[in-house]
Design a protein around this motif. Structure first.
Motif, PDB file in Angstrom:
ATOM      1  N   GLU A  35      50.783  28.812  32.967  1.00  0.00           N
ATOM      2  CA  GLU A  35      50.080  30.071  33.258  1.00  0.00           C
ATOM      3  C   GLU A  35      50.829  31.230  32.611  1.00  0.00           C
ATOM      4  O   GLU A  35      52.029  31.364  32.782  1.00  0.00           O
ATOM      5  CB  GLU A  35      49.951  30.257  34.775  1.00  0.00           C
ATOM      6  N   LEU A  48      31.061  36.525  43.923  1.00  0.00           N
ATOM      7  CA  LEU A  48      29.987  35.908  44.703  1.00  0.00           C
ATOM      8  C   LEU A  48      29.916  34.423  44.367  1.00  0.00           C
ATOM      9  O   LEU A  48      29.665  34.062  43.220  1.00  0.00           O
ATOM     10  CB  LEU A  48      28.650  36.597  44.376  1.00  0.00           C
ATOM     11  N   ARG A 105      38.907  37.743  45.484  1.00  0.00           N
ATOM     12  CA  ARG A 105      39.506  36.792  44.538  1.00  0.00           C
ATOM     13  C   ARG A 105      40.806  36.236  45.092  1.00  0.00           C
ATOM     14  O   ARG A 105      41.157  35.087  44.864  1.00  0.00           O
ATOM     15  CB  ARG A 105      39.747  37.467  43.206  1.00  0.00           C
ATOM     16  N   ILE A 128      50.604  30.145  26.234  1.00  0.00           N
ATOM     17  CA  ILE A 128      50.374  29.109  25.217  1.00  0.00           C
ATOM     18  C   ILE A 128      49.557  29.718  24.077  1.00  0.00           C
ATOM     19  O   ILE A 128      48.521  30.352  24.310  1.00  0.00           O
ATOM     20  CB  ILE A 128      49.622  27.910  25.845  1.00  0.00           C
ATOM     21  N   TRP A 181      36.000  48.193  39.081  1.00  0.00           N
ATOM     22  CA  TRP A 181      35.860  47.515  40.371  1.00  0.00           C
ATOM     23  C   TRP A 181      36.973  47.920  41.315  1.00  0.00           C
ATOM     24  O   TRP A 181      38.069  48.242  40.883  1.00  0.00           O
ATOM     25  CB  TRP A 181      36.024  45.993  40.191  1.00  0.00           C
ATOM     26  N   ASP A 293      35.509  30.052  31.514  1.00  0.00           N
ATOM     27  CA  ASP A 293      35.208  31.122  30.554  1.00  0.00           C
ATOM     28  C   ASP A 293      35.689  30.795  29.151  1.00  0.00           C
ATOM     29  O   ASP A 293      35.121  31.297  28.175  1.00  0.00           O
ATOM     30  CB  ASP A 293      35.868  32.432  31.007  1.00  0.00           C
ATOM     31  N   ALA A 306      32.458  32.007  37.900  1.00  0.00           N
ATOM     32  CA  ALA A 306      33.434  31.246  38.688  1.00  0.00           C
ATOM     33  C   ALA A 306      32.798  29.944  39.186  1.00  0.00           C
ATOM     34  O   ALA A 306      33.454  28.894  39.265  1.00  0.00           O
ATOM     35  CB  ALA A 306      33.939  32.069  39.862  1.00  0.00           C
ATOM     36  N   ASN A 307      31.510  30.029  39.502  1.00  0.00           N
ATOM     37  CA  ASN A 307      30.785  28.822  39.933  1.00  0.00           C
ATOM     38  C   ASN A 307      30.722  27.802  38.807  1.00  0.00           C
ATOM     39  O   ASN A 307      30.902  26.603  39.020  1.00  0.00           O
ATOM     40  CB  ASN A 307      29.379  29.213  40.380  1.00  0.00           C
TER      41      ASN A 307
HETATM   42  C1  LIG Z   1      33.787  42.190  36.649  1.00  0.00           C
HETATM   43  C2  LIG Z   1      33.516  40.735  36.839  1.00  0.00           C
HETATM   44  C3  LIG Z   1      32.804  40.305  37.956  1.00  0.00           C
HETATM   45  C4  LIG Z   1      32.532  38.953  38.131  1.00  0.00           C
HETATM   46  N1  LIG Z   1      31.822  38.537  39.220  1.00  0.00           N
HETATM   47  C5  LIG Z   1      31.554  37.234  39.372  1.00  0.00           C
HETATM   48  C6  LIG Z   1      30.821  36.748  40.499  1.00  0.00           C
HETATM   49  O1  LIG Z   1      30.405  37.509  41.374  1.00  0.00           O
HETATM   50  N2  LIG Z   1      30.594  35.393  40.589  1.00  0.00           N
HETATM   51  C7  LIG Z   1      31.046  34.535  39.652  1.00  0.00           C
HETATM   52  O2  LIG Z   1      30.822  33.321  39.789  1.00  0.00           O
HETATM   53  N3  LIG Z   1      31.731  34.957  38.576  1.00  0.00           N
HETATM   54  C8  LIG Z   1      31.994  36.274  38.415  1.00  0.00           C
HETATM   55  N4  LIG Z   1      32.708  36.699  37.331  1.00  0.00           N
HETATM   56  C9  LIG Z   1      33.141  35.720  36.335  1.00  0.00           C
HETATM   57  C10 LIG Z   1      34.400  35.010  36.770  1.00  0.00           C
HETATM   58  O3  LIG Z   1      35.418  35.940  37.079  1.00  0.00           O
HETATM   59  C11 LIG Z   1      34.887  34.116  35.665  1.00  0.00           C
HETATM   60  O4  LIG Z   1      33.815  33.404  35.125  1.00  0.00           O
HETATM   61  C12 LIG Z   1      35.927  33.128  36.190  1.00  0.00           C
HETATM   62  O5  LIG Z   1      37.048  33.835  36.636  1.00  0.00           O
HETATM   63  C13 LIG Z   1      36.311  32.153  35.085  1.00  0.00           C
HETATM   64  O6  LIG Z   1      37.392  31.386  35.505  1.00  0.00           O
HETATM   65  P1  LIG Z   1      38.378  30.789  34.421  1.00  0.00           P
HETATM   66  O7  LIG Z   1      39.366  29.986  35.161  1.00  0.00           O
HETATM   67  O8  LIG Z   1      37.616  30.157  33.321  1.00  0.00           O
HETATM   68  O9  LIG Z   1      39.079  32.063  33.750  1.00  0.00           O
HETATM   69  P2  LIG Z   1      40.084  33.089  34.416  1.00  0.00           P
HETATM   70  O10 LIG Z   1      39.791  33.263  35.852  1.00  0.00           O
HETATM   71  O11 LIG Z   1      40.079  34.281  33.529  1.00  0.00           O
HETATM   72  O12 LIG Z   1      41.500  32.358  34.313  1.00  0.00           O
HETATM   73  C14 LIG Z   1      42.169  32.183  33.109  1.00  0.00           C
HETATM   74  C15 LIG Z   1      43.654  32.015  33.402  1.00  0.00           C
HETATM   75  O13 LIG Z   1      44.320  31.662  32.202  1.00  0.00           O
HETATM   76  C16 LIG Z   1      45.487  32.459  32.051  1.00  0.00           C
HETATM   77  N5  LIG Z   1      45.755  32.557  30.624  1.00  0.00           N
HETATM   78  C17 LIG Z   1      45.088  33.290  29.709  1.00  0.00           C
HETATM   79  N6  LIG Z   1      45.592  33.095  28.492  1.00  0.00           N
HETATM   80  C18 LIG Z   1      46.598  32.208  28.632  1.00  0.00           C
HETATM   81  C19 LIG Z   1      47.509  31.616  27.701  1.00  0.00           C
HETATM   82  N7  LIG Z   1      47.464  31.920  26.409  1.00  0.00           N
HETATM   83  N8  LIG Z   1      48.430  30.743  28.165  1.00  0.00           N
HETATM   84  C20 LIG Z   1      48.475  30.449  29.494  1.00  0.00           C
HETATM   85  N9  LIG Z   1      47.649  30.992  30.422  1.00  0.00           N
HETATM   86  C21 LIG Z   1      46.719  31.870  29.982  1.00  0.00           C
HETATM   87  C22 LIG Z   1      45.117  33.782  32.702  1.00  0.00           C
HETATM   88  O14 LIG Z   1      46.250  34.520  33.060  1.00  0.00           O
HETATM   89  C23 LIG Z   1      44.303  33.306  33.894  1.00  0.00           C
HETATM   90  O15 LIG Z   1      45.105  33.018  35.000  1.00  0.00           O
HETATM   91  C24 LIG Z   1      32.984  38.047  37.163  1.00  0.00           C
HETATM   92  C25 LIG Z   1      33.711  38.481  36.043  1.00  0.00           C
HETATM   93  C26 LIG Z   1      33.973  39.818  35.890  1.00  0.00           C
HETATM   94  C27 LIG Z   1      34.759  40.276  34.676  1.00  0.00           C
END
Ligand SMILES: Cc1cc2nc3c(=O)[nH]c(=O)nc-3n(C[C@H](O)[C@H](O)[C@H](O)COP(=O)(O)OP(=O)(O)OC[C@H]3O[C@@H](n4cnc5c(N)ncnc54)[C@H](O)[C@@H]3O)c2cc1C
Length: 414
Positions: A35, A48, A105, A128, A181, A293, A306-307
């Protein structure tokens, strides 16, 4: 069948990485989790969770804890500044016992952390930046090397460094609008039960989502997540925003909501967020597989990211358990997510400018048409499927048995 115990690297300990860590640890794989952040924890305000995401939490045995912290959301109501109802959708119109769950969150992070036995072994402060060793090893920003691994899970979020390194050709565009936010106290719980939004054309959108409490807090600590849409240039200037002038504007626009913000005195008390549109047709290359993402960032307009991340982790774990080798498992994972992810990306891409843009004509069309369309028999069903996260392809539905499963799980958990 199953592949046997593998050496697996997970890059990124966000929602996708957290869920993957739980599933794969339980399957007996040897994990190394990297991380970037020095301090492990969530970024952002509230989220949500849809019936889809809740079904994954139930599968992980975490639904009861989620329900104890989160705030049930039964309805989405959007009105324009003239008071006309643009959107009014209830989960129960799709299935009687379905609902969404607003969560902080921080609460979701703690919940997923609690399911990962080797949480203390997560390597924090490890950014990474690329793969080495014929795609089997990882390189960090300091030049350190890690591996080799049988499988690398890239869960490093919307701006994924591994995606840029390995798949520079994929679609990756920044949306022109974003949002600020914050979390606000709502001890009287005036905003329970609904996600509320108010629009003025598509130039102004703000909303409030109840998000409940953190795991160790009492009910009096209930909070809501407040969001305020901004065009990219205004988002960049937000730290210089005259907050008193903005609050005066908000008081005139939506007085009830303005009360929530009274305790904020600096723009820095708001988190800024921009969004990307990432499309990856095949979410893996060699032995690096993309989740969340990193694979399919989209605008949060539909509240699905997130879902999707949770569903990705579940689909990958299921594929690794079912298939006899890694290549077959990655192909199965891709197939499992193919009908679901693209339709949401498509809808997000077309829907977002209706709510966040300078296109006044488009917004007026939205105000005139969304209400009647939302009441039309077939369309209403499709819109509800989109909301709940179960739309698959043009008219399909993700796992029809989900309806019964969620109803049962919710009854058991409560
Ligand atoms: C404003 C906003 C509101 C949202 N509201 C909703 C909602 O209501 N419902 C919903 O389902 N989704 C919502 N989302 C979307 C949701 O936040 C994301 O889709 C979700 O967090 C994706 O999860 P993830 O694990 O793919 O990415 P992330 O949660 O972004 O996690 C990525 C992780 O990787 C780490 N990382 C990044 N680069 C590196 C690297 N090079 N090396 C090591 N670690 C690294 C980061 O620090 C982080 O901890 C919202 C997004 C935003 C921006």
């Amino acid at each position: 069948m199953g592949i046997g115990a593998l050496d697996i690297a997970i890059v990124g300990y966000g929602t996708a990485g957290q869920a993957a860590a739980i599933y794969l640890e339980r399957q007996g794989h040897r994990l190394q989790v990297f991380e970037r952040s020095a301090a492990l924890g969530p970024v952002g305000a509230g989220i949500l969770l849809q019936p889809t995401g809740l079904s994954v939490l139930a599968d992980l045995g975490l639904l009861g804890h989620a329900l104890a912290c989160g705030a049930p959301v039964h309805r989405l109501v959007g009105t324009n500044a003239a008071g006309r109802r643009v959107m009014d959708m209830r989960y129960s119109d799709l299935a009687p016992d379905w609902f969404g769950l607003g969560m902080q969150r921080g609460a979701l992070f703690e919940l997923l952390k609690s399911g990962f036995v080797h949480f203390n072994d997560v390597i924090s402060g490890a950014e990474i930046v690329g793969v080495d060793d014929n795609g089997r090893g990882l390189r960090d920003v300091g030049g350190g090397r890690h591996g080799p691994f049988d499988l690398i899970i890239a869960a490093d979020g919307a701006a994924s460094a591994l995606r840029k390194a390995l798949m520079p050709q994929v679609r990756d565009r920044l949306y022109p609008w974003g949002a600020v936010w914050c979390l606000c106290a709502d001890p009287a719980r005036r905003f329970d039960g609904e996600l509320r939004q108010r629009y003025r054309l598509a130039r102004r959108m703000c909303g409030v989502l109840p998000v409940g409490i953190l795991p160790d807090e009492g009910v009096e600590a209930h909070r809501v997540s407040f969001f305020w849409s901004l065009r990219g240039d205004a988002l960049a200037r937000w730290p210089e925003q005259d907050l008193d002038a903005w609050k005066t504007d908000l008081r005139a626009y939506w007085p009830e909501i303005a009360e929530l913000i009274e305790g904020k005195h600096s723009p820095m008390q708001f988190a800024r967020a921009s969004y990307r549109d990432v499309v990856m047709r095949r979410p893996y290359r060699d032995r690096v597989v993309f989740l969340g993402d990193a694979a399919h960032a989209m605008s949060p307009q539909l509240g699905q990211g997130a879902n999707m991340a949770l569903l990705d982790a579940q689909a990958l774990a299921t594929a690794l358990q079912r298939e006899a080798d890694i290549d077959a498992a990655l192909a199965t994972y891709t197939r499992a997510r193919r009908a679901h992810v693209p339709i949401y990306q498509f809808i997000s891409r077309w829907l977002t400018p209706l709510f966040q843009s300078d296109h006044d004509l488009v917004a007026r069309g939205r105000d005139a048409l969304f209400g009647p369309l939302g009441r039309a028999p077939i369309l209403r069903g499709e819109m509800l499927k989109v909301l709940a996260g179960v739309k698959c392809g043009l008219f399909g539905r993700l796992r029809p048995q989900l309806r019964e499963t969620i109803g049962r799980m919710v009854r058991e958990a409560s």
